[in-house]
Design a protein around this motif. Structure first.
Motif, mmCIF file in Angstrom:
data_model
loop_
_atom_site.group_PDB
_atom_site.id
_atom_site.type_symbol
_atom_site.label_atom_id
_atom_site.label_comp_id
_atom_site.label_asym_id
_atom_site.label_seq_id
_atom_site.Cartn_x
_atom_site.Cartn_y
_atom_site.Cartn_z
ATOM 1 N N TRP A 17 -56.765 56.815 21.144
ATOM 2 C CA TRP A 17 -55.681 57.488 21.447
ATOM 3 C C TRP A 17 -55.353 56.998 22.873
ATOM 4 O O TRP A 17 -55.928 56.604 23.848
ATOM 5 N N ARG A 18 -53.779 56.694 22.948
ATOM 6 C CA ARG A 18 -53.065 56.425 24.278
ATOM 7 C C ARG A 18 -51.937 57.094 24.535
ATOM 8 O O ARG A 18 -51.449 57.647 23.488
ATOM 9 N N ASN A 19 -51.439 57.162 25.728
ATOM 10 C CA ASN A 19 -50.333 57.982 26.165
ATOM 11 C C ASN A 19 -49.062 57.158 25.589
ATOM 12 O O ASN A 19 -49.036 55.946 25.801
ATOM 13 N N GLN A 20 -48.163 57.765 24.853
ATOM 14 C CA GLN A 20 -46.821 56.998 24.624
ATOM 15 C C GLN A 20 -46.096 56.629 25.844
ATOM 16 O O GLN A 20 -45.958 57.233 26.633
ATOM 17 N N SER A 21 -45.678 55.420 25.780
ATOM 18 C CA SER A 21 -44.977 54.747 26.981
ATOM 19 C C SER A 21 -43.491 55.130 27.378
ATOM 20 O O SER A 21 -43.334 55.507 28.499
ATOM 21 N N ARG A 22 -42.981 55.670 26.326
ATOM 22 C CA ARG A 22 -41.576 56.311 26.653
ATOM 23 C C ARG A 22 -41.324 57.527 25.907
ATOM 24 O O ARG A 22 -41.890 57.985 24.804
ATOM 25 N N GLY A 23 -40.345 58.199 26.332
ATOM 26 C CA GLY A 23 -40.007 59.612 25.532
ATOM 27 C C GLY A 23 -40.893 60.580 26.164
ATOM 28 O O GLY A 23 -41.420 60.713 27.242
ATOM 29 N N LYS A 67 -58.496 50.264 18.565
ATOM 30 C CA LYS A 67 -58.848 49.492 19.666
ATOM 31 C C LYS A 67 -60.116 48.594 19.101
ATOM 32 O O LYS A 67 -60.934 48.927 18.190
ATOM 33 N N LYS A 68 -60.186 47.537 19.692
ATOM 34 C CA LYS A 68 -60.900 46.166 19.238
ATOM 35 C C LYS A 68 -62.362 46.748 19.957
ATOM 36 O O LYS A 68 -62.705 47.066 21.003
ATOM 37 N N ILE A 69 -63.284 46.558 18.912
ATOM 38 C CA ILE A 69 -64.778 46.819 19.603
ATOM 39 C C ILE A 69 -65.163 45.561 19.911
ATOM 40 O O ILE A 69 -66.042 45.601 21.209
ATOM 41 N N ALA A 70 -64.928 44.380 19.642
ATOM 42 C CA ALA A 70 -65.312 43.415 19.944
ATOM 43 C C ALA A 70 -64.034 42.209 20.352
ATOM 44 O O ALA A 70 -63.838 41.207 19.656
ATOM 45 N N PRO A 71 -63.455 42.596 21.475
ATOM 46 C CA PRO A 71 -62.481 41.853 21.886
ATOM 47 C C PRO A 71 -62.552 40.024 21.877
ATOM 48 O O PRO A 71 -63.727 39.749 22.519
ATOM 49 N N GLY A 72 -61.793 39.340 21.456
ATOM 50 C CA GLY A 72 -61.996 37.842 21.440
ATOM 51 C C GLY A 72 -62.891 37.212 20.294
ATOM 52 O O GLY A 72 -63.036 36.100 20.377
ATOM 53 N N TYR A 73 -63.180 38.382 19.365
ATOM 54 C CA TYR A 73 -63.873 37.414 18.252
ATOM 55 C C TYR A 73 -63.166 38.349 16.788
ATOM 56 O O TYR A 73 -62.868 39.262 16.906
ATOM 57 N N VAL A 74 -63.329 37.317 15.891
ATOM 58 C CA VAL A 74 -62.699 37.720 14.479
ATOM 59 C C VAL A 74 -64.154 37.418 13.309
ATOM 60 O O VAL A 74 -64.495 35.984 13.710
ATOM 61 N N PHE A 75 -64.490 38.018 12.501
ATOM 62 C CA PHE A 75 -65.474 37.649 11.601
ATOM 63 C C PHE A 75 -64.803 37.104 10.528
ATOM 64 O O PHE A 75 -63.870 37.815 10.053
ATOM 65 N N VAL A 76 -65.286 35.914 9.914
ATOM 66 C CA VAL A 76 -64.649 35.457 8.825
ATOM 67 C C VAL A 76 -65.733 35.131 7.630
ATOM 68 O O VAL A 76 -66.762 34.612 7.928
ATOM 69 N N CYS A 77 -65.383 35.457 6.317
ATOM 70 C CA CYS A 77 -66.299 35.104 5.349
ATOM 71 C C CYS A 77 -65.796 34.007 4.598
ATOM 72 O O CYS A 77 -64.508 34.126 3.952
ATOM 73 N N VAL A 78 -66.558 32.676 4.358
ATOM 74 C CA VAL A 78 -65.911 31.764 3.466
ATOM 75 C C VAL A 78 -66.965 31.346 2.487
ATOM 76 O O VAL A 78 -68.004 31.668 2.538
ATOM 77 N N ASP A 79 -66.572 30.694 1.328
ATOM 78 C CA ASP A 79 -67.150 30.452 0.264
ATOM 79 C C ASP A 79 -67.384 28.960 0.152
ATOM 80 O O ASP A 79 -68.080 28.363 -0.565
ATOM 81 N N HIS A 80 -66.482 28.338 0.991
ATOM 82 C CA HIS A 80 -66.628 26.687 1.140
ATOM 83 C C HIS A 80 -66.935 26.141 2.551
ATOM 84 O O HIS A 80 -66.846 26.952 3.317
ATOM 85 N N GLN A 81 -67.370 24.904 2.686
ATOM 86 C CA GLN A 81 -67.698 24.485 3.927
ATOM 87 C C GLN A 81 -66.211 24.150 4.708
ATOM 88 O O GLN A 81 -65.368 23.840 4.197
ATOM 89 N N ILE A 82 -66.116 24.608 6.041
ATOM 90 C CA ILE A 82 -64.836 24.584 6.539
ATOM 91 C C ILE A 82 -64.976 23.622 7.638
ATOM 92 O O ILE A 82 -65.930 23.355 8.320
ATOM 93 N N ALA A 83 -64.099 22.900 7.865
ATOM 94 C CA ALA A 83 -63.877 21.916 8.778
ATOM 95 C C ALA A 83 -63.106 22.786 9.981
ATOM 96 O O ALA A 83 -61.831 22.843 10.118
#
Length: 191
Positions: free
Chosen positions: A50-56, A65-81
């Motif tokens: 929760w955060r304060n609304q900026s206006r009004g 809220k991101k638990i691991a900022p700067g990272y995204v987990f990706v699931c692939v079924d093929h080799q990726i370049a």
């Protein structure tokens, strides 16, 4: 896109990898990856905050809220370049987590545990809030998972570091120590 990822028996085995992502681009990259060929899932661990609304009106609004900022987990079924993926992202994907220049897949068991992380964090917050409600001078009920004293109503005489000293109605109100996690505050007790 490269070959299909398989195990020793020749069965298709999708793998999870961790991508390093530019600051504040995690949600954009997650959505973009979901549309890429060979990508089965893109996941960004978040929790409700929760955060304060900026206006009004001055009120709190929910957000992810991101638990691991700067990272995204990706699931692939093929080799990726990975270098091609990085170029296609227009600078949003900075690289893939690896060792000595080789991407390291995340073991399936660890990914299952990671997917439970948001629920685990919420549980910890709830326990902390419940424990902070236990203060000296109140009556509390000992929770069912506490053994022989389960269900007893006790007076809390002292709280220190998550341990409560309670007066047990046994042999002239003896004092015992109980974890605050094992106590539930009673709002109103009829005398």
């Amino acid at each position: 896109m490269g070959d299909t990822l398989t195990d020793e028996a020749g069965e298709v085995r999708p793998r999870w990898y961790v991508l390093k992502v530019a600051v504040l681009q995690e949600f954009v990259v997650q959505e973009w990856l979901k549309g890429e060929p060979g990508v089965l899932d893109a996941w960004l661990p978040t929790e409700k905050a929760w955060r304060n609304q900026s206006r009004g009106h001055r009120r709190k609004v929910p957000y992810k809220k991101k638990i691991a900022p700067g990272y995204v987990f990706v699931c692939v079924d093929h080799q990726i370049a990975w270098d091609v993926l990085r170029q296609q992202s227009n600078g949003k994907v900075l690289g893939v987590v690896g060792h000595e220049g080789r991407p390291l897949p995340v073991p399936e068991g660890q990914m299952r545990a990671m997917k439970q992380l948001p629920k685990t964090i919420q549980k910890i917050y709830a326990e902390r809030a419940a424990a902070s409600a236990i203060v000296p001078g109140i009556k509390a009920r000992i929770k069912d998972d506490s053994g022989v004293m389960a269900g007893w109503v006790v007076d809390v005489s002292e709280v220190n570091g998550g341990i409560a000293k309670v007066l047990v109605p046994l042999f002239g109100e003896r004092e015992a120590e109980v974890s605050t996690n094992n106590l539930a505050r009673l709002q109103d007790i009829a005398s």
